[in-house]
Each structure stands twice: as C-alpha cells, then as structure tokens.
Design a protein around this motif. Structure first.
Motif, PDB file in Angstrom:
ATOM      1  N   ALA A 126       1.881  14.106  62.019  1.00 54.01           N
ATOM      2  CA  ALA A 126       0.737  14.471  61.171  1.00 54.01           C
ATOM      3  C   ALA A 126      -0.515  13.713  61.584  1.00 54.01           C
ATOM      4  O   ALA A 126      -1.432  13.569  60.791  1.00 54.01           O
ATOM      5  CB  ALA A 126       1.067  14.193  59.701  1.00 54.01           C
ATOM      6  N   ALA A 127      -0.559  13.242  62.838  1.00 57.89           N
ATOM      7  CA  ALA A 127      -1.691  12.414  63.252  1.00 57.89           C
ATOM      8  C   ALA A 127      -2.796  13.249  63.887  1.00 57.89           C
ATOM      9  O   ALA A 127      -2.566  13.985  64.827  1.00 57.89           O
ATOM     10  CB  ALA A 127      -1.220  11.343  64.230  1.00 57.89           C
ATOM     11  N   GLY A 128      -4.001  13.127  63.369  1.00 64.25           N
ATOM     12  CA  GLY A 128      -5.158  13.800  63.960  1.00 64.25           C
ATOM     13  C   GLY A 128      -5.226  15.269  63.575  1.00 64.25           C
ATOM     14  O   GLY A 128      -4.357  15.790  62.886  1.00 64.25           O
ATOM     15  N   PHE A 129      -6.314  15.915  64.013  1.00 61.65           N
ATOM     16  CA  PHE A 129      -6.461  17.345  63.711  1.00 61.65           C
ATOM     17  C   PHE A 129      -5.405  18.144  64.478  1.00 61.65           C
ATOM     18  O   PHE A 129      -5.041  17.804  65.594  1.00 61.65           O
ATOM     19  CB  PHE A 129      -7.850  17.824  64.120  1.00 61.65           C
ATOM     20  N   ASP A 130      -4.959  19.223  63.868  1.00 64.62           N
ATOM     21  CA  ASP A 130      -3.892  20.041  64.458  1.00 64.62           C
ATOM     22  C   ASP A 130      -4.469  20.992  65.513  1.00 64.62           C
ATOM     23  O   ASP A 130      -4.550  22.203  65.314  1.00 64.62           O
ATOM     24  CB  ASP A 130      -3.158  20.805  63.345  1.00 64.62           C
ATOM     25  N   SER A 151      -6.239  18.280  57.848  1.00 67.12           N
ATOM     26  CA  SER A 151      -7.473  17.641  58.311  1.00 67.12           C
ATOM     27  C   SER A 151      -7.920  16.547  57.337  1.00 67.12           C
ATOM     28  O   SER A 151      -9.020  16.019  57.440  1.00 67.12           O
ATOM     29  CB  SER A 151      -8.576  18.671  58.557  1.00 67.12           C
ATOM     30  N   MET A 157      -9.360   8.545  58.817  1.00 65.11           N
ATOM     31  CA  MET A 157      -8.781   9.087  60.054  1.00 65.11           C
ATOM     32  C   MET A 157      -9.349   8.509  61.357  1.00 65.11           C
ATOM     33  O   MET A 157      -8.595   8.180  62.258  1.00 65.11           O
ATOM     34  CB  MET A 157      -8.910  10.613  60.118  1.00 65.11           C
ATOM     35  N   PHE A 158     -10.668   8.362  61.438  1.00 62.96           N
ATOM     36  CA  PHE A 158     -11.231   7.897  62.703  1.00 62.96           C
ATOM     37  C   PHE A 158     -11.400   6.383  62.712  1.00 62.96           C
ATOM     38  O   PHE A 158     -11.864   5.801  61.732  1.00 62.96           O
ATOM     39  CB  PHE A 158     -12.552   8.594  62.998  1.00 62.96           C
ATOM     40  N   LEU A 180     -11.370  16.062  55.616  1.00 62.79           N
ATOM     41  CA  LEU A 180     -12.597  15.871  56.389  1.00 62.79           C
ATOM     42  C   LEU A 180     -13.338  17.173  56.660  1.00 62.79           C
ATOM     43  O   LEU A 180     -14.456  17.172  57.149  1.00 62.79           O
ATOM     44  CB  LEU A 180     -12.275  15.189  57.730  1.00 62.79           C
ATOM     45  N   MET A 221      -5.096   5.031  65.654  1.00 65.89           N
ATOM     46  CA  MET A 221      -5.306   6.322  66.328  1.00 65.89           C
ATOM     47  C   MET A 221      -5.496   6.144  67.843  1.00 65.89           C
ATOM     48  O   MET A 221      -4.978   6.944  68.626  1.00 65.89           O
ATOM     49  CB  MET A 221      -6.500   7.058  65.709  1.00 65.89           C
ATOM     50  N   GLY A 264       0.093  10.967  56.926  1.00 62.71           N
ATOM     51  CA  GLY A 264      -1.276  11.094  57.397  1.00 62.71           C
ATOM     52  C   GLY A 264      -1.851   9.758  57.835  1.00 62.71           C
ATOM     53  O   GLY A 264      -1.252   8.697  57.646  1.00 62.71           O
ATOM     54  N   VAL A 265      -3.025   9.827  58.411  1.00 63.99           N
ATOM     55  CA  VAL A 265      -3.684   8.638  58.963  1.00 63.99           C
ATOM     56  C   VAL A 265      -4.469   7.911  57.863  1.00 63.99           C
ATOM     57  O   VAL A 265      -4.283   6.720  57.635  1.00 63.99           O
ATOM     58  CB  VAL A 265      -4.619   9.034  60.121  1.00 63.99           C
TER      59      VAL A 265
END
Lengths: 365, 482
Positions: free
Chosen positions: A139-143, B196, B454-455, B199, B424, B415-416
C-alpha cells in the motif's frame, strides 16, 4: 525503433516528439501509428526477470509474449487469473496492460487491474519511474500500476511489469446451456452470479441465448458440483446442455481467447448486466460474447464505427475498437478507437499533463 | 472568530462547526497516538454539497484540510494539519442504494465497513475487504488508504472491490471516477485515486462490489513448537496448489496475550499458531480440506484442531482478532508496523526481528498475515520512560528497512501517512517520488489535501511525535490496531 534495453527506451523517448509504443501488434486499432507518430517496437524488451512459484509473483519485461509467460507458469501449475486474450496471436504483457484486456476467466478472481502489482515505465519527460512493488500486498505510494491499465501508451512506455499469479485449478469442466429466449438466459445468469456456486467463466452468447459456465477445482469434487449446477438450473425442459472436459475443453477456451470472428471491428464494451436486455434490442444480429457475468462485452461490428458510436451513446456506454475494420463495403478511417460516451474529466486531463507535459504520447498537440 | 471562519459559519450550524479546544481535542489524533496536532476547526458535513463548499472554502483561503472518518488510521493518515481544517465525514453515513441483482452497494463515505456486509447479508452477499477495524472504520477511510485485511491474497484489497467514486478534488471540482462495471475503457483513474491517502481529494459517494457469501468454511488451527515450522507449513500449503482465503500466524507472546484476554482455548505452550481457512462451494471445500489435512499433518504440527461449527470457527478467530489489543495490555504503549516480505523470506524476517528486539531491549510480538507475507510486529514500549518511544521508532524503522531489503514493502495495508513517510525513499527512487509529487501537485498545486503525509519532504507544520497513550476509542474497547 526497436530498443533492447531501458537505456535505449529512454533515448528513444527523449529523441522522439510523437511516439506510439507497440507490443505484439495484435490490437491493430491501438498500435497503428497516426499522423506523425513513430512506433516504438517493444518486442526487444522481452523475458521473465523474476519468478518464484512459491511467491505467486512474476516479473517480466513488457515486451514478453503472453504465450511465453503462460507456458512458464503452466510448468509450475500456475496461470494468469485475468485470462488475457490474443495469447496465441502473439500479444505481449505490456500490450495487454496498455489495452486493459482481460478474458472470460476474470470471472473467478478479477481482471488485469486486480493482478498487476508493480510497474516500471518511462514518462513523457524521459524519466524511468517505478510504482507499486513485487509482493502480493502493498500500500506504499500512489497506485501507478493500476493507472497504467488501459492507458494505451498515453501515460508512459511500459518497461517492466509485476503480476500476482495463482495456482491453476487442478481440473476444469465447461457446461453450456442454451435457452429459447434471451430473458430466461439473463435471469439464469443473474441467479448464478449471485449464488455461492463458483465459476471460472460465466459467459453469455446471444444467438441463440447460451450460457457457458466453466467450473474448476479439485477433480474429485467436479462431478457433484456439476450435478448441483444442473439442479440449480432446475433441469428446464426447453434447454439444451453440453458438457466439455479434458483437452477438448482446454481447446475450446483457447479458441475463445483468440476472439477471431472474421470481418468487422472487434470492440470491447464495459457494461453492467442490467444494461444487456436493452442493448440487445438495438444491436443487429452478429457475433458477440458477454463475459464475467455481463460486465464485459466483446462485440463484432460490421457496419460503420460511427453508427456503433451513436448506439453506445444512446445506452450510456463507451467502447474501444481493438482491431479490424468495417465490412469492405464501408470504407472509413477511425479517428479514434474510442466510441460512445466521453469519459474525459479534469482528473484525467491533469494526470495526463503531469505524466506527459509535452504530449509526446498523445495525438493532439 | 476570524472572518474566514465566519464564512464557514454560513455553511454549518454551530453544532457542526467545532472550534472550542474541548470540542477539537478528540480530533487531535488518530489510532497512531504518538502524533497529535491541533486543527483550526472541525466541520461535520451532512451532504456532498457541504463538502464541496467546504473544500472550496479551503481552496479560497489556502487552508489545508484533512478528511476523516472514524480516525482508525494506524499510519497517522487522519492526523490534522496544525491550524488546518478537519472534515469529519461520520455524519455522511447513509446507504444510498443496494442492488442485490447487480451486486453493488452505493454508500456515503462515513458508512461503516461492517455495515455494508450487514446490509447485504439478507441477499446472501457480503463486502470482502475486512480490516480488523471494520466494526468502526468507514468506507471513505478504507478507500483513501486501500485497506486490507486477512483475505487479501485471494480477494485483493479495498481497491479491488471499489467500482466507482464521486470525488471532490482539492479545488472543489467534482468528478466521477469508475462506473458500475467491473471493466473500464481508458486509464484506471479510480485505481490511482484509491489508496492516495487523501492527497487527491475526498470521495463523497462510493460504489462497492458485493460478493456472494461463501457456502462453507473450513478452519484449521495448528500448533507448532517453533515459528519456523509454522512458516514452513505456510510454504507447504502454497506449494500444494491450494489457495486458502486466509493464513495467519501468531507467535508465543501474542498467543499468551490473546489467551489471557479472551480465552480462545489456544494451546498455551505453542511457540507458534497457524490458522488456515478454506472457503467456497461446499463440495470443493470438502475436497480441498482433505488435501489441506495431509499437508498440515506432514508439517510437524503437534496439535491440530478443525472447527466443527460456526461457533468453533468464531472462537479460533476471536483470539486472533483480539491479539493486538491483548498484546497492548501487556505494555503501556506499543507501535504496530505492517511491512511486507516475500513469503519465502518470512522465516528470515522473523529471526531478524527477534535479533533487533534483543538489541533494542524492547519486546516484539508477531501476529501476521502469512499468506501474503504481511508482518505485524507489535513493538512494546513505555512512553513514560525517557527515550523509549524514540527507541521503539528506531526499531520500527529498522524493521521497515529490513522488509524493503528483502524485496518487500514498507506497508501492506496501513498506508504511509505520517508514520512511514521518512521511509518512502527506502522503497522509491528520487525520480519515482518526484513523479508522484508531480501528480499530486497537478491535482492540488497548494498541497491542501492531507498536507504533510506520504511524502518524506512534507512541508506541513504537523505535530511532532510525542507520547500520548492509547486512543480514546481503544480505551473504550471499540478499536484495535492491526
């Protein structure tokens, strides 16, 4: 241009203002260049990179023929559960993802979007990027892998792909049941799809109205499952049934996967089962197959594409021409493979612009 | 009240526009309790139109916003942005449509995961994704974080069960992604949106796919005298060509804790417990069960139990589902990680985690989804002891790097969010992250939607981690972390 490495793909992308990637060329309507587009032949990037059967994961270069992948998987009792078409004609993994194509067996576990795990691609600025991963859950980052499904090369050039794969059913059998009219066939399709009975394929053909049901699993359970299926259908007197097993059955599905129906356009139309009855009232007689319990139509269209475009619009549907042309009597050049309602929205426009700012992968300036 | 806030007051009545410190406190944190941040205000919309107006207000005043459901995120995904707006979606909790014939349900984002299956049950249908938070977590949150559960190997994650979504983009424009069909033409825009992490905007209406309920379950509990044997049993099941719906492993610490908490009747002396569950059409499951029985018998289990009925099945699962909060009771605080490793590396990963646990002097319990290699190490610590939180975080970080090093992922399903954004770069290159950022800015140039998540180079003024104890929902027994 026929690159044989990532570096050569990067060079080709950076050096070419208008570019159309192509795999096996089995979907001519999607891989034939138009005004000013140079073709990037991806068949030079071929080969399975990682495959450990115990992981249920396969990683391969985008130009790898599906036939090679399926043969390798079959040696280990596994398969691609989304059941891509055009395997025998030479389709590649990359072309299948870019076209977003799955076959009848998507009924059991899902389509290509459900099995793609990871991607490496070259974006419109000539950078190689990765998304997703090489494990069955992530589930890491955009798909980004899912985004590439159906992207037709317009968001980037696919270089490497990772998929989840599954063990093949140890035995399969296919049961065909023909109805006198469409309505009872549709009713039976709904009931079967909502039942706990599990099908590898649940297809509907319309002339005559026929359901084709593929069962798979442990060989010793198949006879009782077939009996339950017959009972579920209520042994109606006005139906004709046919059972296929063994090599004949396998051959039947290989034939279905060719989608070779002679003259005419071959069109993919996503839909929902509730729309079939109305659509069938407007479609002319011809060859077509509704797969995955009425979620996907593969249609042979003999007339001008324009007419299908209007028909699909009237039903609130969209479609994509994969190959072929109108019957020789009607000469036309397809402006776009897309038919029916317009799916463009600002989310799409903005994502496109981010991935391909100079519109290297799109036709319009 | 500042002038911008008074504009919000024209959208919301006072009881749905929270600005007082006492009203804001419950929203300062989510299930990742180590982080806390004070929002400017919380709004509680009841309609999609109110969400649109709210997001438009945020865009106009450049106020960052975080959409939130029940706040069960384990990665700090629904942590407020300090001084930003929280859009609480729990009141948008209606089932808009359920079509048993087409097997779809259309829900608002605040609709609770488990309630989808409850609503579908009279038709013999259910909603497959089953994160352990499912009795409280909402579909909107599940969608944003692509939630998983115990059945992902066979059935996929949330993304594989969402057909369509009506989305309010960060500039308040509304788009429809996906459809009611399982198939599509064109890039999978919906696939990009799901997961996502908030975001790319807020889903205000979601179309879910329902599946027929399996006719039969076959649930096996096997006890082993080592974790390695349990891991090898999983490999043997996979090699046999079976595809179980779930395969779960618990280690000794987790077993002890679960047993103390719910008395599931687990073999207490086991070093590892394996749960394998087959499901599907009855004759097929019966045939598969015989094969599974042979595989388990040959796997060195010293005790094997097969659930004879629904009650026994529920009991086996009860211990597993309670394991997290039970382990939590062994310690004042804990962190949960959810890294993924290739299945064949599970044994190696567990040995390494044990070594790290000793090195850091912190206990680690393991409960994990063995079928898909998704680890859930629980790192026990005491936040009141100076430096222990930092030690626990450092240990967690080493586990994440270990997962990536073995070819896996930093997160399988949580999730992140806030928690793993620093990791990441261990998984993605600068170019990969730059492209994801470009995508994000194309949709949200001012980075208003869930800023700082996330980032790695998040620009937001978000709260630093600090010890804060269990979440209120957790204390109330409503929430477990997994």
């Amino acid at each position: 241009m026929r690159p044989t490495s990532l570096t050569e793909v990067l060079e080709a992308v950076r050096a070419t203002p208008k570019l159309l990637p192509r795999g096996g060329g089995t979907k001519a309507a999607l891989s034939t260049p138009r005004e000013g587009q140079a073709v990037l032949d991806m068949t030079g990037l071929s080969g399975v990179l990682e495959y450990d059967p115990a992981e249920y994961v396969l990683v391969a270069l985008a130009g790898t023929p599906l036939a090679e992948v399926e043969a390798l998987l079959a040696r280990h009792g596994q398969y691609l559960p989304f059941d891509p078409p055009f395997v025998e004609q030479g389709a590649t993994l990359g072309g299948t993802v870019a076209a977003g194509l799955s076959g009848p067996m998507r009924q059991r576990y899902g389509g290509v979007r459900d099995f793609i795990l990871g991607v490496q691609f070259v974006d419109g600025e000539g950078n190689a990027v990765r998304g997703g991963g090489k494990v069955v859950k992530n589930a890491a980052g955009f798909d980004l892998p899912k985004l590439m499904v159906g992207s037709r090369g317009q968001l980037g050039v696919l270089v490497e792909l990772a998929f989840k794969v599954f063990p093949s059913p140890r035995a399969t059998a296919t049961f065909k049941v023909t109805f006198e009219r469409l309505e009872p066939a549709l009713e039976a399709m709904h009931e079967l799809a909502s039942s706990p009975l599990e099908f590898y394929a649940l297809d509907l053909e319309t002339n005559p109205a026929t359901l084709t049901l593929r069962l798979g699993g442990q060989p010793e359970a198949l006879p009782s499952r077939l009996e339950r299926l017959r009972a579920f259908l209520g042994h109606p007197p006005d139906t004709h049934t046919l059972l296929m097993e063994g090599e004949k059955e396998q051959g039947y599905w290989r034939f279905v996967g060719r989608l070779e129906w002679g003259h005419g356009y071959l069109v993919k139309v996503p839909l929902q089962p509730g729309k079939i009855a109305a659509l069938e009232r407007d479609l002319p007689p011809g060859i077509r197959r509704y797969v995955a319990a009425g979620n996907l139509l593969y249609l042979n269209w003999l007339d001008a594409a324009e007419k299908l475009d209007s028909l699909l619009k009237a039903h609130g549907l969209c479609g994509i021409v994969l190959r072929g042309d109108a019957y020789p009597a009607v000469k036309e050049t397809l402006k776009s493979p897309l038919l029916g309602i317009d799916l463009e929205h600002s989310f799409a426009r903005r994502v496109r612009a981010a991935l391909d700012p100079t519109r290297r992968f799109s036709l319009d300036p | 009240m500042n002038p911008a806030l008074s504009e919000l007051g024209r959208i919301y009545p006072p009881e749905r526009l929270l600005v007082q410190p006492g009203q804001l406190a419950p929203y300062e944190s989510d299930a990742l309790t180590a982080f806390r941040a004070r929002p400017l205000a919380v709004v509680l919309p009841e309609t999609a139109e109110e969400v649109v107006q709210t997001v438009a207000w945020c865009a106009r005043h450049k106020v960052p916003f975080v959409a939130r459901g029940s706040g069960t995120s384990l990665s700090g995904g629904s942590l407020p942005v300090e001084g930003g707006l929280v859009i609480g979606l729990n009141r948008m909790n209606r089932l808009l449509r359920l079509d048993p014939k087409e097997r779809v349900a259309v829900v608002q984002p605040g609709f609770i995961n488990l309630h989808v299956s409850n609503a579908a049950a009279p038709y013999g249908l259910y909603y497959a994704p089953d994160p352990s938070s499912q009795p409280v977590s909402t579909i909107g949150g599940n969608l944003a974080f692509n939630s998983g559960g115990a059945h992902c190997l066979k059935y996929g994650m949330t993304s594989n069960h969402v057909l369509g979504a009506k989305v309010v983009l960060p500039d308040a424009e509304v788009v429809e992604l996906g459809s009611q069909s399982l198939e599509a033409v064109g890039p999978d825009w919906l696939g990009l949106f799901v997961g996502s992490e908030g975001l790319m905007g807020i889903a205000v209406e979601v179309t879910l796919r329902l599946l027929p309920k399996p006719e039969k379950y076959h649930t096996v509990l096997a006890a082993y005298d080592s974790l390695e044997k349990a891991g090898n049993a999983v490999a043997a099941v996979v090699a046999s060509g079976l595809l179980p719906g779930a395969m779960e492993i618990m280690d000794h610490l987790a077993i002890e804790a679960a047993e103390a908490a719910v008395k599931a009747g687990y073999p207490m002396d086991a070093r590892a417990l394996l749960i394998v569950e087959l499901e599907g059409e009855a004759p097929e499951v019966e045939a598969e069960a015989r094969h599974l029985g042979e595989v388990i018998a040959a796997s060195g289990a010293y005790e094997v139990r097969v659930a004879r009925d629904a009650d026994e099945r529920a009991k086996i699962w009860k211990g597993r589902k309670a394991a997290f909060s039970a382990v939590g009771r062994l310690s004042p605080d804990y962190l949960v990680q959810d890294g993924v490793v290739p299945r064949s590396k599970l044994g190696q990963a567990l040995l390494e985690i044990e070594r790290l646990s000793q090195q850091y002097g912190l206990r680690v319990a393991n409960v994990f989804h063995a079928g898909d290699g998704n680890l859930h190490p629980l790192i026990l610590y005491d936040g009141k002891v100076g430096g222990q939180l930092e030690q626990a975080e450092a240990l967690a970080g080493e586990i994440l790097k270990l997962c990536v090093g073995l070819g896996g992922s930093i997160t399988g399903e949580h999730g992140v969010g806030m928690e793993k954004k620093a990791y990441m770069p261990a998984m993605f290159s600068e170019d990969d992250l730059a492209l994801m950022q470009r995508l994000r800015r194309a949709l949200d140039p001012d980075e208003l939607a869930n800023r700082g998540k996330m980032f790695p180079q998040g620009t937001a003024a978000t709260g630093a981690p600090r010890h804060s104890g269990p979440h209120p929902l957790e204390q109330a027994g409503l929430l477990s972390r997994e």
